[in-house]
Design a protein around this motif. Structure first.
Motif, short mmCIF file in Angstrom:
data_model
loop_
_atom_site.label_atom_id
_atom_site.label_comp_id
_atom_site.label_asym_id
_atom_site.label_seq_id
_atom_site.Cartn_x
_atom_site.Cartn_y
_atom_site.Cartn_z
N THR C 246 0.87 -1.17 0.00
CA THR C 246 0.00 0.00 0.00
C THR C 246 0.91 1.23 0.00
O THR C 246 2.04 1.16 0.47
N ARG C 247 0.38 2.36 -0.49
CA ARG C 247 1.24 3.55 -0.53
C ARG C 247 1.68 3.95 0.87
O ARG C 247 2.84 4.24 1.13
N LYS C 276 -4.99 2.93 -3.44
CA LYS C 276 -5.70 2.00 -4.33
C LYS C 276 -7.20 2.17 -4.16
O LYS C 276 -7.70 2.10 -3.05
N TRP C 277 -7.89 2.40 -5.28
CA TRP C 277 -9.33 2.69 -5.20
C TRP C 277 -10.10 1.60 -4.48
O TRP C 277 -11.06 1.87 -3.75
N TRP C 278 -9.67 0.33 -4.63
CA TRP C 278 -10.47 -0.77 -4.04
C TRP C 278 -10.31 -0.87 -2.53
O TRP C 278 -10.98 -1.67 -1.88
N ASP C 309 -3.11 10.50 -9.66
CA ASP C 309 -3.74 9.62 -8.68
C ASP C 309 -5.07 9.01 -9.13
O ASP C 309 -5.93 8.73 -8.28
N GLY C 311 -5.59 6.16 -9.98
CA GLY C 311 -5.68 4.82 -9.40
C GLY C 311 -6.30 4.75 -8.03
O GLY C 311 -6.66 3.67 -7.56
N GLN C 312 -6.44 5.86 -7.35
CA GLN C 312 -7.04 5.81 -6.02
C GLN C 312 -8.41 6.50 -5.97
O GLN C 312 -8.98 6.65 -4.90
N ARG D 51 0.24 4.73 -11.61
CA ARG D 51 -1.09 4.41 -11.08
C ARG D 51 -2.19 4.62 -12.12
O ARG D 51 -3.27 4.08 -12.02
N GLU D 54 -2.94 1.29 -13.34
CA GLU D 54 -3.44 0.34 -12.32
C GLU D 54 -4.95 0.37 -12.21
O GLU D 54 -5.55 -0.57 -11.69
N VAL D 55 -5.58 1.42 -12.69
CA VAL D 55 -7.05 1.47 -12.61
C VAL D 55 -7.70 0.47 -13.55
O VAL D 55 -8.86 0.12 -13.38
N LYS D 61 -0.08 -5.19 -11.84
CA LYS D 61 0.75 -4.14 -11.27
C LYS D 61 1.57 -3.45 -12.35
O LYS D 61 1.69 -3.94 -13.47
#
Lengths: 337, 337, 337, 337
Positions: C246-247, C276-278, C309, C311-312, D51, D54-55, D61
């Motif tokens: 994780t970041r 991470k979005w999930w 960002d 991805g989050q 990232r 990564e979505v 990864k």
């Protein structure tokens, strides 16, 4: 031990805490201030868990002031301890120059490396027979067969051998054959194993756990000493931090700090700390300048084929060059081997 | 596995690295760019140590892309594993509600606490018989005598018992009497002990090491599974960070992350993480909301007299109130016990 | 403050230390024991650096017992502070539901997202105009132009806006236009900037530094409060540990701990913590169960094209579903928005 | 950049990801294996946030393989950079021997210390005029008045001066008067300040953040260089770990690692790292043996009265003795000053 009470604690509550302290066999000395009241607890607080008092509604925090270790404590044993490893003194200016392959792979390999490192100036041979590997699918070492190969290399070179013990089951064989028994970082708090080490008088090389504080590390040495074996050498091998470029972060401040806290020798393993062969020589010099009592370095005659950690091993030629440089720094910091 | 070569690597050096890859039984696929050249290595790279390649003068870095674990891998076992602990299902929405004293101190104490937590709604009883203590001078637990007391409490209440195993020497007795065998944080990488766990079919509660990455933690579960015992429950109990106000930092992200990486149940121990009783109820609620498969909580009928960790234990009444609140959150996150 | 003297300190040395204490304007209370002697120092020790005494040859260690913060201290302000953000109360059971894109990319984008999150139930809009990026080559944000777009979105939706201030140079514009001024983790100890915040009465959202202890974080709030602006909201956004999957590691224990130490509201940013979005929805629920006073969540209408960002970020639909679940947990922990 | 796809990704999904890569202006090279498929991305990936990919539902990864820095990169500038600090060369074997008080307290004090350290062999004078203090209630430094005192000491001794800049507001005065401008650890990622440094040509001493990775540290140097000032010297001053006995953990591996990654000089501050005066001389020797390009050491004529950090300051006599020893080690590692 010092107990800090919450602001505005009543006399009644204060007295209850004092009674609690006294029932633990300690003397309570109260220091009153406008903004805080503290209780200084005098007596043998080593066995007392400060959290016992934190449960009280009036207690703000509890602080230990006495070191929880005795046998390893420099305060009760001011001069450096010198450990005898089958004739090689370690500590008090005498260095353990330990070198050899990460794992023992064959009799020929370990004897070749042993001769090469002895030639270069090493005074002990290291080699892994039982390997702690993160993965159950990685090479786990040759076990007792590997130990026999180390013994053969010892016969050939006369170098005392250093190898890791992972289980009490093999302690008797190690006691008979191994000159310096290594306890790995991952077993530093395997208390069951530590207690068993009292069954041997062989010196123990206790590696620092990846996240062990100085105090926890010394407490593990204290376990071994309390069990009956006072021949403990501490080994700094890097701690885990947020930095991932290197495998671990080598903490050289550990050398002067540990020498202040304890009387035990402190050696350094620069190979595992950085995990990169090109960091080894620089960090070995730094460790010597910082006053280490020894250096444990991985040397392999053919790193690209090593079954484990080849990437952090030096070739014998490089090791010889490194020892040349170390010989020039040693007298400046009053070390010899 | 991916090997990144240094800028301006010659064809000759590139070919040498390719040969190295192939001798390890892997296929090499070269990707060329102006600024970098990479080699994608295809095949079973699980057993290969990336550092083997880093020793080559032309190699810049080596990166693993495949997870090094198989039996614990969610990718090969998509549905949640449900572990049966003497009739109590854990995982897949079923929670282990484990409660009891940090250490077993007397038969009366453990039976009283067992009755109280069962009354409150716990479905398993915890209690330490063998205690891993940082100091050799601290209370080490009642040992086998303590285990007998736990068994008596089980007879009285029917609650399955959870207690820590510190040495293979007692594995047979634990196999016979303990419903869920705990491996503590400090033994998470005691590989010798992990391998022996294949000798039992009893479920194992594997606590996360204080500085273990998610992958290392799963690799330790993989050791147990590879040795023949696939009944593993993971337990997050806080990691060590720079923050010292709390004993450790509870990592609740571990729950969703571990559930993505593996199919094993993940439970949480909020008592050890914070080390303060007043943090337990809040963090227990948070862990439930984060999807934990269980909660291991210290409950003591008289915390101020606890022989160990009294400061982090709840009184039975507080535990009962907490379970009331947890019962309200559980259906929202589809958990039950 | 408590000064622990070395074992066997002479009366003469003891008296010298006592004099040193008194010259600092403190009262010295001596507690004598066989194995140690301590000096309890009474008075205002907040301004005194304990290391001043450690230089003395007879001093073993010095420990602070008083918290070094006053304005932020719960002890001097027992009830929760409720901060008014342009009409939205934050703290004391009232939640800040802050949502929006990591960076403002276009007027259309930010207005679309603003409408969507308002529709879902958010009560504040976040969006980065000035972006702190690790690389000078990464998108640095639209700056003042981005701020104007946020203002347009506020006109359209009525949502107060939250955005990061990176330099005192823009403080006046922010004072005029921004409802809640964010200070980022990397500037948490930019003391020059913190002092300037006294020039505005706008509430400040102070993010925790990646390696800031609870006390350091509160001390940064104390800087802002001491400079004249007491409207500070603390924001936990994850700390840096050895875990890199994780970041960052989200520290939810920070919520109950900070609420014990201070009276200020504590909100959580689950988007930046995990990276991470999930992970966002699970950790948002956990944070609410842990008693957070607000949630700052990244929402983007088209994450795969986000300039930073992505991805989050959650899609608006996912955010709406999350708020539905949060509404079911909120009453159980007595929170509302 | 390398994109690893999830197992069993369909051709259709693979093609979508390839298109995504290409729309970012990169070439996509696919490497197919039974268990995994990877895409090697060729082109300038420095500006691209991994990232972003990564979505995608099919992406497992994303890994960066290229360093994100250019101007500081040793790969594009193989020889050591030597920085000229008002006539004193730093780097490439030339050392900066920086000494002086933590904070400037009076003209007399700073001139006395300046004369003493020059006499001992220092070639630069340090002294804090603007002090970053954790507490708003601690001494914040004499500011511009302190800077004037440093200038007077420079007139008296000819030593170039080194002092910390905390705000862009004073950059012009520093540009005029300070020989080496220090940016403190807490401002290492104060990107607004870093960008402003392009306005001066004075060399910058960039301290490592307490939790900055090597790459983040270099990226902050890259910010300064990209803004127009390439005269950057890096300063290791310890990182924050779980160990609290020392103020920070000095990371000497940073020296060889940074010298491999960049061409910039790397100096070490052993005083702040350990926070204890008795650690300074040992760690200074270790840093020299590890190849540092300079040593920044706190020297105070009367440590017990120092307004800040007295506990980590050496007396001038001790500093002189230390330099004697360093002169003996220097030639062995080919350093001079």
């Amino acid at each position: 031990m010092i107990i800090v009470l919450k602001p505005r604690t009543t006399e009644e509550n204060l007295n209850r805490v004092i009674k609690m302290v006294e029932t633990k066999g300690l003397e309570a000395h109260v220091v009153r201030g406008e903004e805080m009241t503290i209780i200084g607890c005098i007596g043998d607080t080593v066995r007392i868990d400060p959290r016992l008092f934190e449960v009280d509604q009036s207690v703000d925090k509890v602080m230990h002031v006495q070191e929880p270790y005795k046998l390893a404590n420099r305060a009760f044993h001011p001069e450096d301890t010198i450990i005898d490893v089958s004739g090689i003194p370690v500590g008090g200016g005498h260095m353990a120059m330990i070198a050899g392959p990460c794992s023992v792979e064959s009799e020929e390999q370990v004897i070749d490396v042993a001769k090469a490192v002895k030639e270069a100036g090493a005074n002990m041979l290291r080699g892994g027979a039982f390997k702690p590997r993160t993965s159950p699918y990685s090479f786990q070492g040759l076990g007792l067969e590997g130990l026999e190969m180390l013994c053969r290399a010892k016969e050939e070179t006369g170098l005392p051998i250093v190898t890791e013990l992972m289980s009490g089951e093999y302690l008797d064989i190690f006691d008979e054959k191994v000159d310096l028994i290594q306890i790995g970082a991952r077993n530093m708090q395997n208390f069951d194993l530590l207690k068993q080490l009292g069954r041997t008088k062989r010196p123990i090389l206790l590696k620092r756990g990846l996240n062990a504080t100085y105090e926890e590390w010394i407490m593990s040495a204290e376990y071994i000493m309390a069990s009956g074996n006072e021949n403990v050498i501490l080994c700094e091998r890097g701690v885990r931090t947020f930095e991932t470029y290197t495998r671990n972060t080598l903490d050289l401040q550990a050398i002067p700090v540990l020498k202040k806290m304890t009387h035990l020798p402190v050696v350094v393993d620069p190979s595992h700390a950085g995990g990169k062969w090109w960091l080894v020589d620089t960090m070995a010099k730094a460790a010597l300048a910082a006053g280490t009592d020894g250096l444990m370095i991985e040397v392999h005659n053919n790193p690209d084929c090593a079954l484990c950690d080849g990437g952090q091993s030096l070739k014998p030629e490089k090791y010889a060059v490194l020892l040349e440089q170390l010989r020039r720094i040693a007298p400046i910091v009053e070390k010899t081997w």
